[in-house]
Motif scaffolding. Structure first.
Motif, PDB file in Angstrom:
ATOM      1  N   VAL A  36      85.356  16.506   0.145  1.00 41.36           N
ATOM      2  CA  VAL A  36      86.338  15.877  -0.741  1.00 41.36           C
ATOM      3  C   VAL A  36      85.907  14.423  -0.892  1.00 41.36           C
ATOM      4  O   VAL A  36      85.722  13.712   0.098  1.00 41.36           O
ATOM      5  N   ILE A  62      94.103  11.736   3.771  1.00 42.01           N
ATOM      6  CA  ILE A  62      93.651  13.090   3.436  1.00 42.01           C
ATOM      7  C   ILE A  62      92.824  13.669   4.575  1.00 42.01           C
ATOM      8  O   ILE A  62      92.944  14.846   4.919  1.00 42.01           O
ATOM      9  N   GLN A  63      91.983  12.840   5.185  1.00 40.53           N
ATOM     10  CA  GLN A  63      91.193  13.290   6.329  1.00 40.53           C
ATOM     11  C   GLN A  63      92.110  13.815   7.426  1.00 40.53           C
ATOM     12  O   GLN A  63      91.889  14.899   7.983  1.00 40.53           O
ATOM     13  N   GLU A 103      95.180  14.941   7.148  1.00 41.13           N
ATOM     14  CA  GLU A 103      95.857  16.162   6.715  1.00 41.13           C
ATOM     15  C   GLU A 103      94.911  17.363   6.722  1.00 41.13           C
ATOM     16  O   GLU A 103      95.311  18.467   7.095  1.00 41.13           O
ATOM     17  N   MET A 104      93.666  17.148   6.337  1.00 34.03           N
ATOM     18  CA  MET A 104      92.685  18.243   6.348  1.00 34.03           C
ATOM     19  C   MET A 104      92.415  18.733   7.769  1.00 34.03           C
ATOM     20  O   MET A 104      92.340  19.934   8.013  1.00 34.03           O
ATOM     21  N   ALA A 127      95.298  20.772   9.009  1.00 31.82           N
ATOM     22  CA  ALA A 127      95.571  22.000   8.254  1.00 31.82           C
ATOM     23  C   ALA A 127      94.782  23.207   8.741  1.00 31.82           C
ATOM     24  O   ALA A 127      95.228  24.347   8.571  1.00 31.82           O
ATOM     25  N   ALA A 136      91.391  23.680   4.518  1.00 33.28           N
ATOM     26  CA  ALA A 136      91.360  22.220   4.689  1.00 33.28           C
ATOM     27  C   ALA A 136      91.143  21.519   3.359  1.00 33.28           C
ATOM     28  O   ALA A 136      91.834  20.537   3.040  1.00 33.28           O
ATOM     29  N   VAL A 137      90.195  22.010   2.564  1.00 32.40           N
ATOM     30  CA  VAL A 137      89.919  21.379   1.267  1.00 32.40           C
ATOM     31  C   VAL A 137      91.114  21.529   0.336  1.00 32.40           C
ATOM     32  O   VAL A 137      91.503  20.569  -0.345  1.00 32.40           O
ATOM     33  N   GLU A 138      91.733  22.698   0.311  1.00 36.18           N
ATOM     34  CA  GLU A 138      92.905  22.899  -0.542  1.00 36.18           C
ATOM     35  C   GLU A 138      94.035  21.943  -0.148  1.00 36.18           C
ATOM     36  O   GLU A 138      94.711  21.374  -1.006  1.00 36.18           O
ATOM     37  N   THR A 139      94.223  21.757   1.146  1.00 33.40           N
ATOM     38  CA  THR A 139      95.234  20.799   1.617  1.00 33.40           C
ATOM     39  C   THR A 139      94.894  19.395   1.128  1.00 33.40           C
ATOM     40  O   THR A 139      95.767  18.667   0.640  1.00 33.40           O
ATOM     41  N   GLY A 140      93.625  19.024   1.244  1.00 32.28           N
ATOM     42  CA  GLY A 140      93.195  17.703   0.772  1.00 32.28           C
ATOM     43  C   GLY A 140      93.413  17.518  -0.712  1.00 32.28           C
ATOM     44  O   GLY A 140      93.888  16.467  -1.156  1.00 32.28           O
ATOM     45  N   HIS A 171      84.995  17.526  -5.470  1.00 31.34           N
ATOM     46  CA  HIS A 171      85.234  18.340  -4.274  1.00 31.34           C
ATOM     47  C   HIS A 171      84.383  19.594  -4.359  1.00 31.34           C
ATOM     48  O   HIS A 171      83.864  19.932  -5.427  1.00 31.34           O
TER      49      HIS A 171
END
Length: 186
Positions: free
Chosen positions: A10, A21-22, A24-25, A28, A58-62, A73
């Motif tokens: 991302v 974001i880091q 949260e990823m 997740a 993780a990427v979707e959460t980001g 991304h």
């Protein structure tokens, strides 16, 4: 990292949002943090690795949390093993390994990773450098060597990926480069 693993990237336009974001990823999904840093022109890059489903989560959460701060991304399932040493800039070439030179330049570090993976999967090339965004104005750089035919095939695959993403800057193949072009690697 085993070949059954995936990589997620991302790239964000904000450093502060990047840190958020880091976090949260990482919360997740069960992923390994491979790279997390500020990059040129005030951006933030996050690269995670793990099982495909975890990386996708993780990427979707980001992406959901970052909203408009997303620049680029990517999720790469089953990343080619040659990508990791080149990304870590830990590849050393022997004199006999320095053949034709391929240099691919992209507008984002994320697209450079996708292009490098495509090159390694398409041809018998040695990826010796993947440079993402530092001291390049946010661009990505992929360098490879091998026979002329293999470097051309690898560059074609890499350029196609970057072109499809709308982020190709240049793709160059030098069939018989002077050894000085490899001076940092030999």
């Amino acid at each position: 990292m085993a070949s059954s693993k995936s990589v997620g990237v991302v790239e964000l336009s904000s450093v502060g949002i990047g840190y958020q974001i880091q976090d949260e990823m990482l919360k997740a999904a069960s992923v390994d943090l491979l790279i997390a840093r500020t990059i040129c022109s005030g951006k933030y890059l996050i690269v995670v690795g793990g099982l495909v489903s975890d990386v996708e989560a993780a990427v979707e959460t980001g992406l959901t949390a970052a909203d408009e701060a997303i620049i680029d991304h990517l999720v790469l399932p089953n990343v080619h093993d040659a990508v990791f040493p080149a990304l870590g800039q830990s590849v050393t070439l022997g004199n006999e390994e320095a053949g034709a030179l391929g240099v691919l330049e992209t507008f984002s570090g994320t697209s450079a990773l996708a292009a490098a993976d495509a090159a390694a999967k398409a041809a018998r090339v040695t990826l010796f450098r993947i440079h993402v965004a530092m001291a390049l104005g946010g661009k990505g750089l992929v360098m490879m060597t091998g026979s002329v035919a293999d470097v051309r095939a690898g560059m074609e695959a890499a350029a196609d990926v970057a072109r499809q993403r709308g982020l190709l800057v240049s793709d160059v193949v030098i069939p018989r480069p002077q050894k000085e072009l490899f001076s940092d690697y030999l």
